[in-house]
Design an enzyme around this catalytic site. Structure first.
Site, PDB file in Angstrom:
ATOM      1  CG  HIS A   1      -1.742   1.282   1.391  1.00  0.00           C
ATOM      2  ND1 HIS A   1      -3.046   1.850   0.410  1.00  0.00           N
ATOM      3  CD2 HIS A   1      -1.293   2.264   1.777  1.00  0.00           C
ATOM      4  CE1 HIS A   1      -3.472   2.778   1.340  1.00  0.00           C
ATOM      5  NE2 HIS A   1      -2.515   3.325   1.101  1.00  0.00           N
TER       6      HIS A   1
ATOM      7  CG  ASP B   1      -0.342   5.832   2.080  1.00  0.00           C
ATOM      8  OD1 ASP B   1      -1.992   6.060   1.428  1.00  0.00           O
ATOM      9  OD2 ASP B   1      -0.053   5.787   3.184  1.00  0.00           O
TER      10      ASP B   1
ATOM     11  CG  ASP C   1      -4.951   3.148   4.295  1.00  0.00           C
ATOM     12  OD1 ASP C   1      -5.937   3.084   5.449  1.00  0.00           O
ATOM     13  OD2 ASP C   1      -4.262   4.486   4.624  1.00  0.00           O
TER      14      ASP C   1
ATOM     15  CG  HIS D   1      -6.068   7.611   1.433  1.00  0.00           C
ATOM     16  ND1 HIS D   1      -5.584   6.699  -0.277  1.00  0.00           N
ATOM     17  CD2 HIS D   1      -5.406   7.017   2.266  1.00  0.00           C
ATOM     18  CE1 HIS D   1      -4.485   5.982   0.269  1.00  0.00           C
ATOM     19  NE2 HIS D   1      -4.440   5.257   1.359  1.00  0.00           N
TER      20      HIS D   1
HETATM   21 ZN   LIG Z   1      -2.916   4.831   2.735  1.00  0.00          ZN
END
Ligand SMILES: [Zn+2]
Length: 1009
Positions: free
Chosen positions: A75, A77, A199, A449
């Site tokens: 994951h 970001d 997420d 996000h």
């Molecule tokens: Zn995230």
């Protein structure tokens, strides 16, 4: 696939020549459909490779066993604790150890070592950066992995967007950009089948609707309210069919949705990343600490437990987490062993089968199970992970960034439109090389996000803003080029980005200048302009030379204070401008030499009332606050007061919970907010253009209540900050409207700026809520509007950015404006949300607007739909100094005619050299408006004034598939209802029909006239 379109379209038979008269068009369209399916094979997919990607590449499962799908994933970001570029390179590992380039290097290397291994990749913003740096050999190797389904893209947007604070327009854009890169690079095998939002902190119904229309077969996420989750586990309803629109005909917005078992982490004890401490599989019996039996036993135990809360004999395990797989050998070496040893037990009677898998392979098995699934109709807000931990603060966190993101979207849409309308010259001259690409990328990154959500570290927030500003600069060159070309004037164009605080060096000093107002909407708009000036009287003429009424008023003290030394205008020049659809109008402004010495001073008291021909507002003479609002056309009146309050942010020192208020979480110490001032100091200005009541509540809160002569909405322009923290109390500042409307515990908020959802106090539609936070647990995201209503009256507030809000008392609507907090809320960001800057060292000052309208509920949408679009896509104002050359074209419209009021021109964007991406949207919900909630038809050939439309092909919402090739897995709902028949056809090839809330996406082949 998209790379191919351009080639196809240059093929002669693809050209819709001018001979394509209406009689011939059905034939031509059939030809086009035929060709789109024949030629729609991806350009980079050569036949001899016979790819077995997608569902065909899944490993076999065992029907009689419990099949455990291991999904290796990372994951990544797109900015959070580090900037997106720091994450890519692995810079600043002192902040967080994370380097995406190494992850992709390492994963590819490990995938090649064992063809059984699988990996999914999600964020195209990172993948794109990595891809650019690879050799041809490496690119071919990766293509091979993709074609064999060993590396699979899921979601595939530029980022994994936030769902609470994003606007649908920007989400569609960022998805389109990421998916286009994958299509161009990998063709058919690069198209993700699954949406993957593991997420984001709660999930919006409009996102599910968009994903369905983008062709995804299913959607997986990790976070939902803990009470909802517990109930769903018991009821085995963690997988469902989300019916994500009340307007669109099922299954158009139906999306199969699954909740992942561990958020997105591996099961406890099975994390084999270099960042984890779980024991590796020690499988040499000759060595000490042999642990295979222990690992297998623990794994089987977890798998059996997980199977109890899901419906089928397939379960999924996410084997990865934040920025994992930088040294992928650790993960894969242990996963290889796990699979081998667990499956070896089958010879001893174990009925558990473990396999490398992907979300789409898991989804395929769920589909094969041929079950019925529970139907979901509302959304997944708000998200709480514990009784006092509601993630409702980020709906408002970083209000200045949220506004900058929103206005950047407006600017990007204008930039893209002018790129199309200007043609190639827009990118070349006369002002140099301009582009929309830079702002497109910056906006796409900003949807992440931890970007527009406001949950990133301060230096990362600064980086997002800097990227947007850089995008603006590139677009400004493009806009100047196009406006120069369309107007025939190459006079330098000046941009003033601080008009909201009355700063613009040109208008402050110039005696003669012109104002160009570009309108990105498909209908004419009338818009109030306020320019900082130092003269006291001006003459203004419109494009036809007609005099325009204008007024000069003194700059307010609040505005002078917020400027912090930038700009020195003492007055503001006010006038109303009109601009044609997708076009501009030019106004000439001249200083009158013999004006009065100064404009009339404001009166130091509240008027009894201000009114125009639409609205009347009264004030309480004692307090200076609003006291009523009337709609003069419908003759309705409600009592209405408004004031500012603050909640005392919890410092975590509290008997119920130690949770603090922070960037994510809103947790007031008490349910009663503190009033900032019971009364306001008042100044009143009334003239022929505007009537305004300036309210001053405290050194850090002021407001202007404004009614323009031609407006159906009352404007409340609030200015909040620097929020004082000298008392060591964090503050969450709200504006609260209290009305006589009998709202019965119900209010309404939009989802990502589109469809509206009903919200009921202390209630959730899908489970029996135990409410533990009376304020924070009743907060919802407001992206563009919220309203309260009863049988007679609807009070709607249109916002200029995403904010959080609630209706705690009947008749009341509160919206959080600004937050300044002293503690971190322990969700990872590691900083208190305490924004300061070089210009505002004492704390950020934020200014914004709420637009209020009062209508009967049955006609309220007729006002708030167009009003909200005007706020989202606002006119772009540019200036040129001095006198314009007489040959200058002062007015222009890119459309042949105004579009019907129900139709919103969502996207006009250059796709390839001769093709333009067009999205048309019906902006009303079904049954929302008697007048406008009807199907409408638009003729694509009669759309643009400067472009001939030669060919058209419809695409899915994300423009990565031909519409007629989009097939999705079908899912059955428990309620047993059958999907309704498909929509009726269009009247003709060129005339397209739009039903309420429908968005249709077209690729147009065009020629500049
Ligand atoms: Zn995230």
């Amino acid at each position: 696939m998209i790379g191919k379109i351009h080639k196809q379209m240059s093929h002669d038979s693809w050209l819709f020549s001018k001979m394509a008269t209406p009689e011939y068009t059905p034939f031509v369209f059939l030809l086009l459909l035929f060709q789109s399916s024949v030629w729609g094979v991806p350009v980079c997919q050569t036949p001899q490779e016979s790819p077995t990607c997608g569902y065909k590449s899944c490993h076999a499962t065992k029907p009689g066993m419990l099949n455990v799908h291991l999904v290796p994933h990372t994951h990544d970001d797109v900015g959070w604790l580090k900037t997106v570029d720091q994450y890519f390179y692995g810079d600043r590992n002192d902040i967080q150890h994370a380097g995406v380039q190494y992850i992709l290097d390492s994963v590819v290397d490990q995938l090649l070592k064992n063809p059984d291994r699988r990996f999914i990749y999600v964020e195209t913003a990172f993948f794109y950066r990595w891809w650019k740096q690879q050799t041809d050999d490496m690119q071919n190797t990766v293509k091979q992995l993709v074609n064999e389904g060993r590396l699979e893209f899921v979601n595939g947007g530029w980022c994994m967007s936030d769902e609470a604070t994003t606007h649908y327009s920007a989400v569609i854009d960022q998805m389109t950009m990421g998916l286009r890169f994958l299509n161009d690079t990998f063709g058919h095998c690069g198209r993700p089948r699954v949406a993957w939002h593991i997420d984001p902190f709660g999930h919006a119904r409009e996102h599910a609707s968009m994903f369905a229309q983008m062709g995804y077969d299913g959607f997986f996420f990790g976070r939902l309210d803990y009470q909802d989750r517990n109930r769903r586990m018991v009821a085995r309803e963690q997988e469902m069919l989300w019916r994500a629109s009340e307007s669109l005909t099922p299954p158009m917005a139906d999306l199969f949705t699954g909740i992942l078992p561990n958020g997105y982490n591996p099961p406890e004890g099975f994390c084999w990343d270099q960042s984890c401490d779980d024991p590796p599989i020690r499988d040499d019996p000759d060595l000490e600490d042999y642990n295979v039996d222990d690992v297998v036993t623990r794994f089987l135990h977890i798998a059996h437990g997980q199977a109890l809360v899901y419906k089928t004999n397939h379960i999924i395990m996410t084997m990865g987490s934040d920025f994992q797989y930088e040294n992928a050998n650790l993960w894969y070496k242990n996963l290889d062993k796990l699979i081998r040893y667990v499956n070896q037990m089958q010879s001893n009677g174990s009925e558990v089968n473990v396999l490398y898998s992907t979300p789409s392979c898991y989804l395929q098995e769920l589909h094969r199970a041929n079950l019925t699934w529970p139907l979901k109709g509302d959304d997944f807000f708000p998200y709480a992970d514990s009784a006092h931990d509601f993630w409702t603060g980020y709906f408002t966190s970083r209000p200045a960034l949220k506004r900058y993101e929103r206005i950047s979207n407006s600017y990007l849409q204008t930039c893209k439109q002018l790129e199309v309308l200007g043609g190639p010259i827009s990118r070349k001259g006369p002002f140099g090389a301009g582009d929309s690409e830079t702002l497109k990328k910056a906006m796409a990154v900003a949807q992440h996000h931890d970007a527009v959500s406001g949950t990133e570290k301060q230096h990362v927030a600064n980086d997002y803003a800097r990227k947007l500003a850089n995008g603006w600069a590139h677009c400004q060159v493009l806009v100047s080029n196009t406006l120069s070309s369309l107007s025939g004037s190459s006079a330098p164009r000046v941009y003033c980005e601080h008009l909201n605080i009355s700063v613009c060096p040109l208008t402050e000093t110039s005696k003669k200048f012109s104002v160009n107002v570009y309108n990105p909407l498909a209908r004419p708009v009338s818009w109030p302009v306020r320019l900082p000036v130092n003269g006291t009287a001006y003459s203004i003429s419109d494009a036809k030379g007609k005099a325009v009424d204008s007024q000069v008023v003194p700059v307010s003290q609040a505005t002078a204070a917020v400027r912090q030394g930038r700009g020195y205008a003492v007055n503001e020049l006010l006038f109303q401008v009109q601009a044609p659809p997708l076009g501009y109008s030019t106004y000439s402004v001249s200083l009158l030499q013999n004006g009065p010495p100064s404009p009339p001073s404001p009166l130091p008291r509240a008027p009894k009332a201000v009114q125009n021909k639409f609205l009347r507002v009264t004030f309480d003479p004692e307090t200076g606050l609003l006291s009523s609002l009337s709609n003069l056309e419908t003759q309705q009146t409600v009592k209405l007061s408004q004031n500012f309050y603050w909640y005392n942010a919890s410092d975590g020192n509290n008997s119920e919970s130690i949770q603090m208020s922070g960037a994510y979480i809103f947790r007031p110490n008490t349910s009663t907010p503190f009033i900032i001032s019971k009364t306001a100091k008042i100044e009143t200005l009334q003239n022929s253009v505007v009537q305004e009541v300036r309210q001053w509540f405290s050194p850090w809160v002021s407001q202007v209540v404004r009614l323009y002569t031609d407006s159906r909405a009352l404007e409340l322009e609030w200015t909040v900050g620097p929020v004082p923290i000298g008392d060591d109390l964090g503050k969450e500042v709200i504006s609260r409207l209290d009305s006589s409307i009998n709202s019965s515990g119900v209010f309404y908020t939009d989802s990502n700026g589109r469809e509206v959802l009903q919200r009921r106090k202390d209630y959730r539609p899908t489970w029996n809520l135990r409410q533990s936070e009376p304020i924070a647990g009743n907060y919802y995201p407001i992206n563009s509007r919220a309203y309260i209503k009863d049988d007679k009256d609807q009070l709607t507030v249109v916002t200029d950015r995403s904010q959080g809000g609630g209706s705690i008392q009947d008749g009341s609507l509160e919206i959080m404006l600004h937050r300044r907090l002293l503690y971190d809320d322990v969700r990872g960001v590691g900083e208190p949300l305490n924004e300061t800057s070089d210009i505002y060292p004492e704390g950020l000052v934020v200014r914004g607007r709420h637009l209020l309208s009062l209508s009967p509920p049955a006609t309220a949408a007729d006002t708030h739909r167009p009003l909200a679009q005007e706020v989202v896509l606002q006119p772009l104002i540019t200036f040129t100094d001095g006198e314009l050359h007489p040959s200058t074209r002062l007015e222009f419209s890119g459309l042949q005619a105004v579009l019907p009021p129900a139709v919103h021109l969502l996207t006009v964007s250059q796709w390839d050299q001769d093709t333009v991406l067009l999205r048309l949207e019906h902006q009303y919900q079904a049954s929302e408006s008697k007048e406008h909630s009807q199907p409408v038809t638009v003729n694509l050939q009669k759309l643009f004034s400067t472009l001939d439309v030669l060919g058209v092909s419809e695409m899915n919402l994300s423009a990565n598939q031909w519409k007629d090739e989009m097939t999705r897995l079908d899912w059955k709902a428990e309620s047993g209802e059958k999907p309704l028949p498909k929509r009726g056809g269009d009247p003709s090839v060129w005339e397209v029909n739009l039903k309420p809330m429908e968005i249709r996406t077209f690729l147009l082949r065009v020629r500049q006239r």
